[in-house]
Write a protein that holds these residues in place. Structure first.
Motif, PDB file in Angstrom:
ATOM      1  N   THR A 174       0.838  -1.204   0.000  1.00 15.87           N
ATOM      2  CA  THR A 174       0.000   0.000   0.000  1.00 15.87           C
ATOM      3  C   THR A 174       0.870   1.250   0.000  1.00 15.87           C
ATOM      4  N   PHE A 175       1.929   1.229   0.791  1.00 13.53           N
ATOM      5  CA  PHE A 175       2.851   2.357   0.802  1.00 13.53           C
ATOM      6  C   PHE A 175       3.497   2.529  -0.575  1.00 13.53           C
ATOM      7  N   GLY A 176       3.805   1.426  -1.228  1.00 17.54           N
ATOM      8  CA  GLY A 176       4.356   1.492  -2.581  1.00 17.54           C
ATOM      9  C   GLY A 176       3.394   2.168  -3.545  1.00 17.54           C
ATOM     10  N   ALA A 177       2.113   1.828  -3.456  1.00 15.17           N
ATOM     11  CA  ALA A 177       1.100   2.463  -4.312  1.00 15.17           C
ATOM     12  C   ALA A 177       1.036   3.958  -4.030  1.00 15.17           C
ATOM     13  N   MET A 178       1.090   4.322  -2.764  1.00 19.45           N
ATOM     14  CA  MET A 178       1.044   5.735  -2.395  1.00 19.45           C
ATOM     15  C   MET A 178       2.256   6.475  -2.960  1.00 19.45           C
ATOM     16  N   THR A 179       3.410   5.854  -2.931  1.00 19.15           N
ATOM     17  CA  THR A 179       4.621   6.458  -3.473  1.00 19.15           C
ATOM     18  C   THR A 179       4.490   6.683  -4.980  1.00 19.15           C
ATOM     19  N   GLU A 180       3.902   5.736  -5.676  1.00 23.51           N
ATOM     20  CA  GLU A 180       3.709   5.875  -7.128  1.00 23.51           C
ATOM     21  C   GLU A 180       2.784   7.051  -7.444  1.00 23.51           C
ATOM     22  N   VAL A 181       1.679   7.140  -6.727  1.00 22.08           N
ATOM     23  CA  VAL A 181       0.732   8.237  -6.973  1.00 22.08           C
ATOM     24  C   VAL A 181       1.381   9.566  -6.605  1.00 22.08           C
ATOM     25  N   ASP A 182       2.157   9.576  -5.527  1.00 21.72           N
ATOM     26  CA  ASP A 182       2.839  10.802  -5.132  1.00 21.72           C
ATOM     27  C   ASP A 182       3.812  11.262  -6.223  1.00 21.72           C
ATOM     28  N   ALA A 183       4.473  10.341  -6.876  1.00 20.94           N
ATOM     29  CA  ALA A 183       5.388  10.699  -7.972  1.00 20.94           C
ATOM     30  C   ALA A 183       4.621  11.312  -9.137  1.00 20.94           C
ATOM     31  N   CYS A 184       3.444  10.781  -9.437  1.00 18.37           N
ATOM     32  CA  CYS A 184       2.590  11.376 -10.468  1.00 18.37           C
ATOM     33  C   CYS A 184       2.211  12.795 -10.067  1.00 18.37           C
ATOM     34  N   LEU A 185       1.756  12.965  -8.848  1.00 22.23           N
ATOM     35  CA  LEU A 185       1.337  14.299  -8.383  1.00 22.23           C
ATOM     36  C   LEU A 185       2.495  15.291  -8.430  1.00 22.23           C
ATOM     37  N   PHE A 186       3.688  14.832  -8.091  1.00 24.75           N
ATOM     38  CA  PHE A 186       4.849  15.707  -8.147  1.00 24.75           C
ATOM     39  C   PHE A 186       5.098  16.168  -9.580  1.00 24.75           C
ATOM     40  N   SER A 187       5.002  15.247 -10.535  1.00 27.24           N
ATOM     41  CA  SER A 187       5.238  15.629 -11.935  1.00 27.24           C
ATOM     42  C   SER A 187       4.176  16.607 -12.424  1.00 27.24           C
ATOM     43  N   LEU A 188       2.961  16.481 -11.929  1.00 31.28           N
ATOM     44  CA  LEU A 188       1.883  17.386 -12.347  1.00 31.28           C
ATOM     45  C   LEU A 188       1.990  18.762 -11.703  1.00 31.28           C
ATOM     46  N   SER A 189       2.809  18.896 -10.675  1.00 31.86           N
ATOM     47  CA  SER A 189       2.934  20.181  -9.975  1.00 31.86           C
ATOM     48  C   SER A 189       3.855  21.156 -10.702  1.00 31.86           C
TER      49      SER A 189
END
Length: 187
Positions: free
Chosen positions: A138-153
């Protein structure tokens, strides 16, 4: 120190409520299911998550207060939302003219592909009773989504619903992480 005091008080409250309800001291009909869910979610789970109101709404709709049942319900919801976000990123990538945004959406598609795999792995670990694996994936999934959000920022700023949807799915992941820690006995 305050955190450990809160943990002790929360644990004692949960224990007292369990003893009272299951030993018949307080009949189950004395408290509505909303009261029971509210007590469990607010004192044990939701106060430890990123978004108290989303947590309460998600767990209230689960139809159970059993930790494994809550984990299953929340994982299924996270899986559906993660797949939906991946589809949105794919759609945005196929329609956008700006090459920088296209690259970011393509990155998000890759990240969401990995997040879907992680959530599926987390579901498998829950089924095996491996709560550490549930937590890790679950933490791995959160890290992946966080990387997407970072790129969109980055600029140019993304105006789609993908960033908001990503934050919402991370809020759901945070619920799963708290439940996994409770199942591990670490919360």
């Amino acid at each position: 120190m305050a955190s450990s005091s809160f943990l002790v008080v929360s644990s004692l409250l949960a224990l007292v409520l369990s003893v009272l309800f299951f030993n018949g001291v307080v009949p189950m009909h004395a408290a509505s299911s909303d009261d029971v869910v509210s007590t469990i979610c607010n004192s044990t789970i939701c106060k430890k998550t990123r978004n108290l109101s989303i947590c309460f709404n998600v767990l209230k709709s689960a139809g159970t207060t059993d930790l494994k049942g809550l984990a299953t319900f929340t994982l299924n919801l996270a899986h559906d939302k993660t797949i939906g976000n991946r589809a949105l990123a794919q759609s945005l990538a196929s329609k956008v003219a700006d090459p920088d945004l296209k690259e970011r959406y393509d990155t998000c598609v890759e990240r969401y592909n990995d997040a879907v795999k992680d959530i599926e792995g987390a579901k498998g670990y829950l089924g095996k009773g491996d709560y550490k694996g549930l937590n890790t994936y679950t933490f791995g999934a959160m890290t992946e989504v966080d990387a997407c959000l970072f790129s969109l920022s980055k600029l140019p700023k993304d105006s789609s619903t993908l960033p908001g949807n990503g934050k919402a799915v991370e809020d759901i992941y945070s619920i799963i992480l708290v439940i996994a820690n409770l199942l591990l006995g670490h919360a």
